[in-house]
Design a protein around this motif. Structure first.
Motif, PDB file in Angstrom:
ATOM      1  N   VAL A   1       0.841  -1.202   0.000  1.00 24.54           N
ATOM      2  CA  VAL A   1       0.000   0.000   0.000  1.00 24.54           C
ATOM      3  C   VAL A   1       0.873   1.248   0.000  1.00 24.54           C
ATOM      4  CG1 VAL A   1      -1.623   1.355   1.379  1.00 24.54           C
ATOM      5  CG2 VAL A   1      -1.988  -1.092   1.075  1.00 24.54           C
TER       6      VAL A   1
ATOM      7  N   ALA B   1       2.545   1.611  -3.444  1.00 25.03           N
ATOM      8  CA  ALA B   1       1.578   1.993  -4.475  1.00 25.03           C
ATOM      9  C   ALA B   1       1.137   3.438  -4.307  1.00 25.03           C
ATOM     10  CB  ALA B   1       0.371   1.051  -4.418  1.00 25.03           C
TER      11      ALA B   1
ATOM     12  N   ASP C   1      -2.328   3.130 -14.565  1.00 25.97           N
ATOM     13  CA  ASP C   1      -1.648   1.970 -13.982  1.00 25.97           C
ATOM     14  C   ASP C   1      -1.297   2.214 -12.510  1.00 25.97           C
ATOM     15  OD1 ASP C   1      -1.847   0.605 -16.345  1.00 25.97           O
ATOM     16  OD2 ASP C   1       0.235   0.985 -16.973  1.00 25.97           O
TER      17      ASP C   1
ATOM     18  N   GLN D   1      -2.783   4.293 -10.453  1.00 22.87           N
ATOM     19  CA  GLN D   1      -4.028   4.305  -9.679  1.00 22.87           C
ATOM     20  C   GLN D   1      -4.567   2.887  -9.495  1.00 22.87           C
ATOM     21  OE1 GLN D   1      -5.273   6.927  -8.040  1.00 22.87           O
ATOM     22  NE2 GLN D   1      -3.457   8.022  -8.787  1.00 22.87           N
ATOM     23  N   ASN D   2      -4.483   2.067 -10.548  1.00 21.76           N
ATOM     24  CA  ASN D   2      -4.952   0.683 -10.436  1.00 21.76           C
ATOM     25  C   ASN D   2      -4.110  -0.110  -9.435  1.00 21.76           C
ATOM     26  OD1 ASN D   2      -6.999   1.104 -12.246  1.00 21.76           O
ATOM     27  ND2 ASN D   2      -5.828   0.347 -14.017  1.00 21.76           N
ATOM     28  N   GLN D   3      -2.814   0.155  -9.434  1.00 23.06           N
ATOM     29  CA  GLN D   3      -1.940  -0.535  -8.489  1.00 23.06           C
ATOM     30  C   GLN D   3      -2.296  -0.138  -7.051  1.00 23.06           C
ATOM     31  OE1 GLN D   3       2.234   0.183  -9.139  1.00 23.06           O
ATOM     32  NE2 GLN D   3       2.820  -1.666  -8.053  1.00 23.06           N
TER      33      GLN D   3
ATOM     34  N   THR E   1      -5.243   0.949  -6.091  1.00 21.99           N
ATOM     35  CA  THR E   1      -6.554   0.352  -5.814  1.00 21.99           C
ATOM     36  C   THR E   1      -6.409  -1.120  -5.414  1.00 21.99           C
ATOM     37  OG1 THR E   1      -7.623   1.855  -7.370  1.00 21.99           O
ATOM     38  CG2 THR E   1      -8.832  -0.154  -6.797  1.00 21.99           C
ATOM     39  N   GLY E   2      -5.556  -1.844  -6.120  1.00 21.65           N
ATOM     40  CA  GLY E   2      -5.338  -3.259  -5.791  1.00 21.65           C
ATOM     41  C   GLY E   2      -4.730  -3.435  -4.407  1.00 21.65           C
ATOM     42  N   ALA E   3      -3.754  -2.606  -4.087  1.00 21.91           N
ATOM     43  CA  ALA E   3      -3.100  -2.708  -2.771  1.00 21.91           C
ATOM     44  C   ALA E   3      -4.081  -2.352  -1.657  1.00 21.91           C
ATOM     45  CB  ALA E   3      -1.878  -1.795  -2.716  1.00 21.91           C
TER      46      ALA E   3
ATOM     47  N   GLY F   1      -7.297  -2.673  -1.831  1.00 21.91           N
ATOM     48  CA  GLY F   1      -8.259  -3.783  -1.755  1.00 21.91           C
ATOM     49  C   GLY F   1      -7.725  -4.915  -0.903  1.00 21.91           C
ATOM     50  N   ARG F   2      -6.458  -5.248  -1.082  1.00 23.38           N
ATOM     51  CA  ARG F   2      -5.856  -6.312  -0.256  1.00 23.38           C
ATOM     52  C   ARG F   2      -5.820  -5.900   1.210  1.00 23.38           C
ATOM     53  NH1 ARG F   2      -0.474  -7.141  -2.996  1.00 23.38           N
ATOM     54  NH2 ARG F   2       0.087  -7.913  -0.942  1.00 23.38           N
TER      55      ARG F   2
END
Length: 183
Positions: free
Chosen positions: A60, A63, A88, A90-92, A94-96, A98-99
């Protein structure tokens, strides 16, 4: 008749107390083994949860840092490469996130914190068990040694059992320092 008379005179006290002391020593060894088996497994469990949580938080932070480094202005929407770089990042992030959210939802309190507390409790409980087992052994040896050195036990001990005083527990050199727990 002779057996009853001997038992009444304390003839059986020497082997009875000797066996009690041996059993107490076995309990000391049992608690040492329990400690040797339990503590490394608990430490590894704590390390595992701490590493997993550290990994999520690190992802997190990285990112977020990456997303904040991409400069965005009005020209970004006209530059496909910059726009893709921004998306990319922002998506990274968002993924971090989310985890991280999944981790927090599953474990409202971080697991490593609970595991640290459990480890601390187990360490204390284990050391208490060892201390109680040692105390019981010391008391059993004291009873045995007293029996073979006092009347009438001294007679039975020397004439029939050949009993010798047992060793009491002595702490090893450096035992006055608490054991080091490493993570």
């Amino acid at each position: 008749m002779l057996g009853i008379a001997l038992a009444g005179c304390g003839y059986n006290n020497v082997p009875t107390l000797e066996e009690k002391a041996k059993a107490a020593w076995s309990e000391v060894q049992n608690q040492y083994q329990r400690r040797a088996d339990l503590i490394p497994n608990l430490v590894e469990t704590v390390k595992g949860y701490a590493a997993q949580e550290r990994e999520v938080l690190t992802a997190v932070v990285e990112a977020r840092a990456k997303a904040s480094q991409v400069k965005v202005d009005a020209s970004t929407i006209n530059d496909p490469a910059k726009f893709k770089e921004y998306q990319d990042a922002q998506n990274q992030l968002t993924g971090a996130l989310g985890r991280l959210l999944v981790t927090v939802e599953r474990y409202p309190e971080l697991k490593s914190n609970q595991n640290f507390l459990a480890l601390q409790s187990q360490l204390e409980g284990t050391e208490n068990r060892v201390a109680v087992a040692r105390r019981d052994y010391i008391q059993a040896v004291q009873a045995f040694n007293t029996e073979i050195r006092t009347f009438p036990g001294v007679i039975w001990a020397k004439l029939f059992w050949g009993a010798k005083p047992m060793e009491t527990f002595t702490a090893t050199a450096g035992a006055e320092r608490p054991p080091a727990v490493k993570f």
